[in-house]
Design a protein around this motif. Structure first.
Motif, short mmCIF file in Angstrom:
data_model
loop_
_atom_site.label_atom_id
_atom_site.label_comp_id
_atom_site.label_asym_id
_atom_site.label_seq_id
_atom_site.Cartn_x
_atom_site.Cartn_y
_atom_site.Cartn_z
N ASP A 57 84.89 46.74 47.43
CA ASP A 57 85.87 46.13 48.34
C ASP A 57 87.26 46.10 47.70
O ASP A 57 88.26 46.42 48.35
CB ASP A 57 85.45 44.70 48.71
CG ASP A 57 84.33 44.66 49.72
OD1 ASP A 57 83.95 45.73 50.26
OD2 ASP A 57 83.82 43.55 49.98
N ARG A 58 87.32 45.72 46.43
CA ARG A 58 88.61 45.65 45.74
C ARG A 58 89.25 47.04 45.63
O ARG A 58 90.46 47.19 45.85
CB ARG A 58 88.40 45.03 44.35
CG ARG A 58 89.67 44.82 43.54
CD ARG A 58 90.55 43.74 44.13
NE ARG A 58 89.94 42.43 44.07
CZ ARG A 58 90.19 41.53 43.12
NH1 ARG A 58 91.03 41.82 42.13
NH2 ARG A 58 89.62 40.34 43.16
N ILE A 59 88.45 48.03 45.30
CA ILE A 59 88.98 49.40 45.17
C ILE A 59 89.53 49.89 46.50
O ILE A 59 90.65 50.42 46.58
CB ILE A 59 87.90 50.35 44.63
CG1 ILE A 59 87.59 50.03 43.15
CG2 ILE A 59 88.33 51.81 44.76
CD1 ILE A 59 86.40 50.78 42.59
N THR A 60 88.75 49.73 47.56
CA THR A 60 89.18 50.28 48.86
C THR A 60 90.37 49.51 49.43
O THR A 60 91.19 50.09 50.16
CB THR A 60 88.02 50.27 49.87
OG1 THR A 60 87.47 48.95 49.96
CG2 THR A 60 86.93 51.23 49.45
N GLU A 61 90.50 48.24 49.09
CA GLU A 61 91.63 47.45 49.59
C GLU A 61 92.94 47.80 48.87
O GLU A 61 94.01 47.79 49.48
CB GLU A 61 91.35 45.96 49.40
CG GLU A 61 90.35 45.39 50.39
CD GLU A 61 89.87 43.99 49.98
OE1 GLU A 61 90.47 43.41 49.04
OE2 GLU A 61 88.89 43.51 50.57
N LEU A 75 93.39 48.11 38.31
CA LEU A 75 92.53 47.93 39.48
C LEU A 75 91.06 47.86 39.08
O LEU A 75 90.34 46.94 39.50
CB LEU A 75 92.76 49.10 40.46
CG LEU A 75 91.78 49.26 41.62
CD1 LEU A 75 91.68 47.99 42.44
CD2 LEU A 75 92.18 50.45 42.48
N LEU A 76 90.61 48.79 38.26
CA LEU A 76 89.20 48.79 37.86
C LEU A 76 88.85 47.56 37.03
O LEU A 76 87.82 46.92 37.24
CB LEU A 76 88.87 50.07 37.09
CG LEU A 76 88.80 51.35 37.92
CD1 LEU A 76 88.67 52.56 37.01
CD2 LEU A 76 87.65 51.31 38.91
N GLU A 77 89.71 47.22 36.08
CA GLU A 77 89.42 46.07 35.22
C GLU A 77 89.45 44.76 35.99
O GLU A 77 88.62 43.87 35.77
CB GLU A 77 90.42 46.04 34.06
CG GLU A 77 90.20 47.18 33.07
CD GLU A 77 91.17 47.18 31.90
OE1 GLU A 77 90.86 47.83 30.89
OE2 GLU A 77 92.24 46.54 32.01
N SER A 78 90.39 44.62 36.93
CA SER A 78 90.45 43.38 37.72
C SER A 78 89.29 43.29 38.70
O SER A 78 88.78 42.20 38.97
CB SER A 78 91.79 43.28 38.46
OG SER A 78 91.92 44.31 39.43
N ALA A 79 88.85 44.44 39.23
CA ALA A 79 87.69 44.45 40.13
C ALA A 79 86.43 44.02 39.40
O ALA A 79 85.62 43.23 39.92
CB ALA A 79 87.51 45.84 40.75
N ILE A 108 86.96 56.08 39.40
CA ILE A 108 87.82 56.63 40.43
C ILE A 108 88.22 58.03 39.99
O ILE A 108 88.68 58.23 38.86
CB ILE A 108 89.08 55.76 40.65
CG1 ILE A 108 88.69 54.41 41.24
CG2 ILE A 108 90.08 56.48 41.56
CD1 ILE A 108 89.86 53.43 41.39
N LEU A 109 88.01 59.00 40.86
CA LEU A 109 88.41 60.38 40.59
C LEU A 109 89.50 60.78 41.58
O LEU A 109 89.27 60.72 42.80
CB LEU A 109 87.23 61.34 40.72
CG LEU A 109 86.15 61.17 39.66
CD1 LEU A 109 85.00 60.34 40.23
CD2 LEU A 109 85.65 62.53 39.20
#
Length: 241
Positions: A57-61, A75-79, A108-109
């Motif tokens: 959800d965090r990544i897509t938002e 983004l990845l670390e906060s998710a 994420i690629l």
């Protein structure tokens, strides 16, 4: 690029505590989250499912095309941090879930640029013409012993404490994840998997199975091999090609 994934209960466990998701972020970008839950009959299921949902959800938002590498890392670390808090708080509020946790590999690629964060002993590999390379470091007691020279890699494979991990989401109020970035060559594939595969199938066989047929069928071939070797744990494999 496309992602192909599958999860299987294996031949010994009664339920599957692994969870994963693959999703497209743009024409050139996609993400993968793979988790292996732990903590009792229900706790592992809850922890892995929560982690997959919160992180995806965090990544897509938040993800946007052209996001700078530093922002992708944040983004990845906060998710992962958000998932850790949610799992920990849920466990503290429900005695039946106390002690639950999960591993995670979140990637994420964007075109050929890979950004990846992980906690625990689920793994990521790059598989290409030169061979297979593990790009994550297990957060486990046995891996720490190998690094200190107390065990060889061969001894580590059958060590009685090989399932003991030193980091997991949701076990403590905060968690530290490892992060890395790679540029993936054109003919190289990314494999993300749980230890239900890597404890059953040697890396050389994983390499051969990935490259022995169509990419869409690779997760099936890997899971079949793990089950044929005993299937002692849940098995999840995601190939990005």
């Amino acid at each position: 690029m496309r992602a192909y994934g599958k999860t299987d209960v294996g031949r010994v466990r009664e339920n599957n505590q692994d969870a994963f998701i693959c999703g497209r972020l743009s024409d050139d970008a996609l993400f993968v989250v793979v988790c292996d839950g732990m903590g009792g009959a229900n706790g592992g299921n809850v922890a892995s499912a929560m982690a997959v949902k919160v992180i995806s959800d965090r990544i897509t938002e938040i993800y946007r095309e052209g996001l700078a590498p530093g922002s992708v890392r944040n983004l990845l670390e906060s998710a992962i941090a958000a998932a850790n808090v949610e799992i920990f708080d849920t466990a503290m509020a429900d005695p039946g879930l106390r002690g639950m946790g999960t591993t995670v590999v979140a990637a994420i690629l964007d075109d050929r640029r890979l950004s990846l964060a992980h906690v625990g002993d689920s793994r990521a590999y790059l598989i290409g013409p030169p061979g297979i390379e593990q790009i994550t470091r297990d957060h486990s007691i046995v891996q720490a012993m190998v690094e200190k020279g107390q065990l060889t890699q061969a001894q580590a494979k059958n060590h009685p404490r090989k399932h003991f991990i030193t980091r997991a989401l949701g076990v403590e109020e905060t968690v530290e994840c490892d992060y890395g970035e790679w540029t993936i060559p054109e003919e190289t594939r990314l494999l993300i998997c749980t230890d239900g595969l890597t404890n059953m199938v040697e890396s050389e066989e994983i390499y051969a199975l990935v490259r022995s047929g169509d990419e869409a069928g690779a997760p099936d071939r890997l899971i079949h091999a793990a089950n044929m070797a005993g299937g002692s744990d849940n098995i999840t494999a995601v190939l990005v090609a």
